[in-house]
Structures are given as C-alpha cells and as structure tokens.
Motif scaffolding. Structure first.
Motif, PDB file in Angstrom:
ATOM      1  N   ASP A 294       0.838  -1.196   0.000  1.00 55.67           N
ATOM      2  CA  ASP A 294       0.000   0.000   0.000  1.00 55.67           C
ATOM      3  C   ASP A 294       0.871   1.243   0.000  1.00 55.67           C
ATOM      4  O   ASP A 294       1.837   1.339   0.761  1.00 55.67           O
ATOM      5  N   VAL A 295       0.525   2.212  -0.835  1.00 58.45           N
ATOM      6  CA  VAL A 295       1.205   3.504  -0.818  1.00 58.45           C
ATOM      7  C   VAL A 295       0.346   4.449   0.012  1.00 58.45           C
ATOM      8  O   VAL A 295      -0.843   4.653  -0.288  1.00 58.45           O
ATOM      9  N   ILE A 296       0.940   5.010   1.059  1.00 57.23           N
ATOM     10  CA  ILE A 296       0.188   5.859   1.976  1.00 57.23           C
ATOM     11  C   ILE A 296       0.868   7.220   2.105  1.00 57.23           C
ATOM     12  O   ILE A 296       2.041   7.392   1.783  1.00 57.23           O
ATOM     13  N   HIS A 297       0.099   8.176   2.582  1.00 55.87           N
ATOM     14  CA  HIS A 297       0.629   9.501   2.900  1.00 55.87           C
ATOM     15  C   HIS A 297      -0.116   9.987   4.137  1.00 55.87           C
ATOM     16  O   HIS A 297      -1.335   9.969   4.178  1.00 55.87           O
ATOM     17  N   ASP A 298       0.642  10.375   5.149  1.00 55.23           N
ATOM     18  CA  ASP A 298       0.041  10.808   6.411  1.00 55.23           C
ATOM     19  C   ASP A 298      -0.885   9.727   6.974  1.00 55.23           C
ATOM     20  O   ASP A 298      -1.931  10.020   7.553  1.00 55.23           O
ATOM     21  N   GLY A 299      -0.480   8.464   6.796  1.00 55.21           N
ATOM     22  CA  GLY A 299      -1.253   7.347   7.325  1.00 55.21           C
ATOM     23  C   GLY A 299      -2.497   7.004   6.535  1.00 55.21           C
ATOM     24  O   GLY A 299      -3.253   6.107   6.930  1.00 55.21           O
TER      25      GLY A 299
ATOM     26  N   HIS B 142     -18.216  13.735  -3.005  1.00 53.79           N
ATOM     27  CA  HIS B 142     -19.377  12.858  -3.101  1.00 53.79           C
ATOM     28  C   HIS B 142     -18.985  11.432  -3.465  1.00 53.79           C
ATOM     29  O   HIS B 142     -19.769  10.499  -3.283  1.00 53.79           O
ATOM     30  N   VAL B 143     -17.757  11.242  -3.979  1.00 57.02           N
ATOM     31  CA  VAL B 143     -17.252   9.896  -4.247  1.00 57.02           C
ATOM     32  C   VAL B 143     -16.505   9.364  -3.026  1.00 57.02           C
ATOM     33  O   VAL B 143     -16.627   8.197  -2.657  1.00 57.02           O
ATOM     34  N   GLY B 144     -15.740  10.221  -2.384  1.00 58.03           N
ATOM     35  CA  GLY B 144     -14.934   9.808  -1.239  1.00 58.03           C
ATOM     36  C   GLY B 144     -15.735   9.281  -0.075  1.00 58.03           C
ATOM     37  O   GLY B 144     -15.240   8.484   0.726  1.00 58.03           O
ATOM     38  N   THR B 145     -16.996   9.686   0.036  1.00 56.02           N
ATOM     39  CA  THR B 145     -17.821   9.206   1.149  1.00 56.02           C
ATOM     40  C   THR B 145     -18.090   7.707   1.065  1.00 56.02           C
ATOM     41  O   THR B 145     -18.468   7.091   2.063  1.00 56.02           O
ATOM     42  N   ASP B 146     -17.885   7.110  -0.115  1.00 51.94           N
ATOM     43  CA  ASP B 146     -18.117   5.669  -0.270  1.00 51.94           C
ATOM     44  C   ASP B 146     -16.889   4.831   0.060  1.00 51.94           C
ATOM     45  O   ASP B 146     -16.952   3.602   0.058  1.00 51.94           O
ATOM     46  N   ILE B 147     -15.747   5.464   0.332  1.00 54.08           N
ATOM     47  CA  ILE B 147     -14.516   4.727   0.611  1.00 54.08           C
ATOM     48  C   ILE B 147     -14.498   4.335   2.083  1.00 54.08           C
ATOM     49  O   ILE B 147     -14.706   5.170   2.964  1.00 54.08           O
ATOM     50  N   ASP B 148     -14.236   3.037   2.359  1.00 56.67           N
ATOM     51  CA  ASP B 148     -14.394   2.506   3.709  1.00 56.67           C
ATOM     52  C   ASP B 148     -13.109   2.500   4.529  1.00 56.67           C
ATOM     53  O   ASP B 148     -12.998   1.753   5.502  1.00 56.67           O
TER      54      ASP B 148
ATOM     55  N   PRO C 188      -9.414   5.256   5.634  1.00 53.99           N
ATOM     56  CA  PRO C 188      -8.825   6.587   5.480  1.00 53.99           C
ATOM     57  C   PRO C 188      -8.099   6.704   4.150  1.00 53.99           C
ATOM     58  O   PRO C 188      -7.322   5.826   3.779  1.00 53.99           O
ATOM     59  N   TRP C 189      -8.324   7.792   3.427  1.00 46.97           N
ATOM     60  CA  TRP C 189      -7.733   7.954   2.108  1.00 46.97           C
ATOM     61  C   TRP C 189      -7.265   9.392   1.920  1.00 46.97           C
ATOM     62  O   TRP C 189      -7.643  10.301   2.630  1.00 46.97           O
TER      63      TRP C 189
END
Length: 332
Positions: free
Chosen positions: A184-189, A222-228, A230-231
C-alpha cells in the motif's frame, strides 16, 4: 480508444464542462434530442456524474473531466519502454482492468499488455476490498507480464511493484509518501494508491502476472464518502496543485515496465534497499492479523523473500500474508 456505447461518445462531447445545446449534441451523435436526454440520464446513473440541464442553454458537466490521451501517454514513453509493450489501450469503462487484460496475456516474455480505464464498475483491492473511484478522477491501470519464473518466485513481486509506484509518484513531483507492507502507498497514514497482483501459470514456470494499480488523483467529496478506509489523493498531497494524469500515467508505465524487467532478472534483491527508503513501519509496534490469529510485536523490516519480519517475546517471526495495523501506544 473504444466507445462501445452511445453515451460514451456523449460524455466525450461534454467532458469540457461547458454548456452544449441538446440540438448540437443530437446533431453530433446523429440521434434525436429525446435520445440525448436518455443518454444524459444514463451517464448520471452509470458514473455518478452531476449534470446540469438548463432550458435554453443545454447540458453541462458540473465538474469538467480530463480524459486520458492514449497517444500522449504512449508517445511520452522512452523508446526502450515502448519496445517492451505488446499492446496499449485506454478504455472508458470496464468492470475491472485486471479482468479485462487477463483475457489477452502476453505471447512472449519481457513484453507487456497495458490497459487504463477511466472508470471501473467492479474494481477490487487486496483481500477482496472494493476499490472506489469516480470517472476520470484517478489512475486505474493493469499490466500483464509473462515471466520465465516459477510461480513461487513471484511471491515478492507485489513489493517490487510497490517500490515502482512510489518512485513513479516521486518522479511526478510528489513527496512524503510511504509504503506499508506489503504494497500500500500511503501519505500521512492514509491510502494514496493500491496494488493488486494476481499470478497464474505453471508451477515451475512460465507464469503471468496481472498487476493492477489504482492511484487516487482527485477524489470528489461525493465519491470519497463511499470509501471505507482513510484515504488521501494526489491533489491534497500537492496542496491543490494541478497534476497531469497523462504525465502521471507516463511515469507509472515507465516504472512498472522497468520493474518487471528488473524483477525478471534479479528478483527482489535490487528493490530491497529502495523499499527501505519508503518503509512506513520502521520500528513501529504492529499487529498482523490473519483469518485465524493475530500477532503483535515490533516490525524489523522485510526478509530477502519479502516476508514481514517481527520481533516479540517469542523471538523473530516471518509473515507472508496478513492485514497489518500499527498498534496505538497508550500514554501513561
């Protein structure tokens, strides 16, 4: 680039975010105005798009979309990388780029099939998670590569691909991102990019790897609210600065093809020092969960085969699979 459905052609006409009259759209598509209205509704249903319809002005996308330009991406690659690509395509929508490209494996070693998609309706991440993304917001691609290696020798390929993606982001101007084992590539966790590697073939070789990569470039609220989980997206990392998806796609293809070539020759060895540059878990107290148990300890790096190394009161252990989380330390 293929447009299998009439509404795909309509989307390309409207991608600029300007108003287009129903009459002009109908003329361009050689259909009636009622057909245009039906196709607009279909675009909203398929891609969760926000489309304004104003009497006397026509239709417009509330959020303009920059669609990937295949000729710009392929033309931006170095000659050596282009010679290693057997096929290259950009499609508007597909259930999954991994599934799409699995049907056309490379015929020879050291040659790649590559496909990008503006939208995936059934994309998957690691451990069966759903990968969420809006139309034209992110980078979604898959590369198929045939290795003259046993399937067991590809067990650490996903770590090498993680390094390649991290380096591609860096070459595109990003900084501060890290790798969380295995890839996984992460930034700020928070998750910035995900990788899914699926391998098939003969146990003793050859074997074909289908490598799927998804990068959050610009995720609308409105798309990000469906991600389960932290992104974060590239736009946020760069402080809202403009990031060319075409340029990012070029950097990604360069890095992925080069990584497949290097892995075919040297395995994980050449990637291990580069992995350490991005390692997000250095010295952290972590928990590794599998379907049957959970183990806690201190992360101490990766093995030569790409396994996660952990130390606790029972000694040092290797973990080839599992879900990793950083354990919160309670302050006394």
């Amino acid at each position: 680039m293929r447009d299998p459905h009439p509404h795909d052609a309509l989307l390309r006409l409207m991608a600029d975010g300007q108003f287009h009259s129903g009459q002009a759209l109908a003329a361009s598509l050689a259909v009636g105005r009622s057909a245009v209205w039906k196709q607009v509704r279909r675009l909203q249903e398929l891609y969760n798009l926000r489309i304004d319809a104003v009497r006397g002005r026509g239709y417009r996308l509330r959020d303009p979309i920059h669609l990937l330009l295949p000729e710009r991406i392929f033309g931006g690659l170095s000659p050596a990388i282009r010679r290693s690509i057997e096929s290259f395509d950009v499609v508007l929508s597909t259930p999954s780029t991994n599934s799409l490209i699995a049907g056309r494996p490379p015929r020879a070693s050291n040659r790649a099939h590559i496909v990008f998609a503006e939208h995936q309706s059934a994309a998957r991440g690691r451990r069966g998670r759903r990968w969420v993304g809006g139309l034209g917001d992110n980078i979604s691609c898959s590369i198929a590569w045939r290795f003259e290696l046993a399937m067991s020798e590809l067990s650490s390929l996903s770590l090498a691909i993680g390094v390649a993606v991290a380096e591609a982001l860096e070459s595109a101007g990003l900084s501060g991102h890290q790798l969380k084992w295995p890839n996984d590539v992460i930034h700020d966790g928070k998750k910035l990019a995900g990788i899914l590697v699926e391998v098939s073939g003969e146990a003793t070789g050859p074997a074909t790897a289908i490598i799927g990569v998804g990068i959050n470039v610009r995720v609308p609220t409105h798309v990000g609210t469906d991600i389960d989980q932290p992104w974060i997206d590239v736009s946020t990392v760069t402080g809202g600065g403009a990031v060319s998806r075409d340029d990012l796609a070029v950097a990604l293809v360069e890095a992925l093809v080069a990584a497949c070539k290097e892995f075919a020759d040297c395995g994980l060895a050449g990637f291990a020092p580069r992995w350490q540059r991005y390692d997000a878990l250095k010295g952290r107290t972590i928990s590794v969960r599998t379907s049957t148990r959970s183990v806690e300890g201190t992360y101490v790096g990766i093995s030569a085969s790409g396994a996660l190394l952990m130390e606790n009161e029972s000694g040092r252990s290797e973990h080839l699979a599992g879900e990793v989380s950083v354990r919160r330390v309670t302050q006394q």
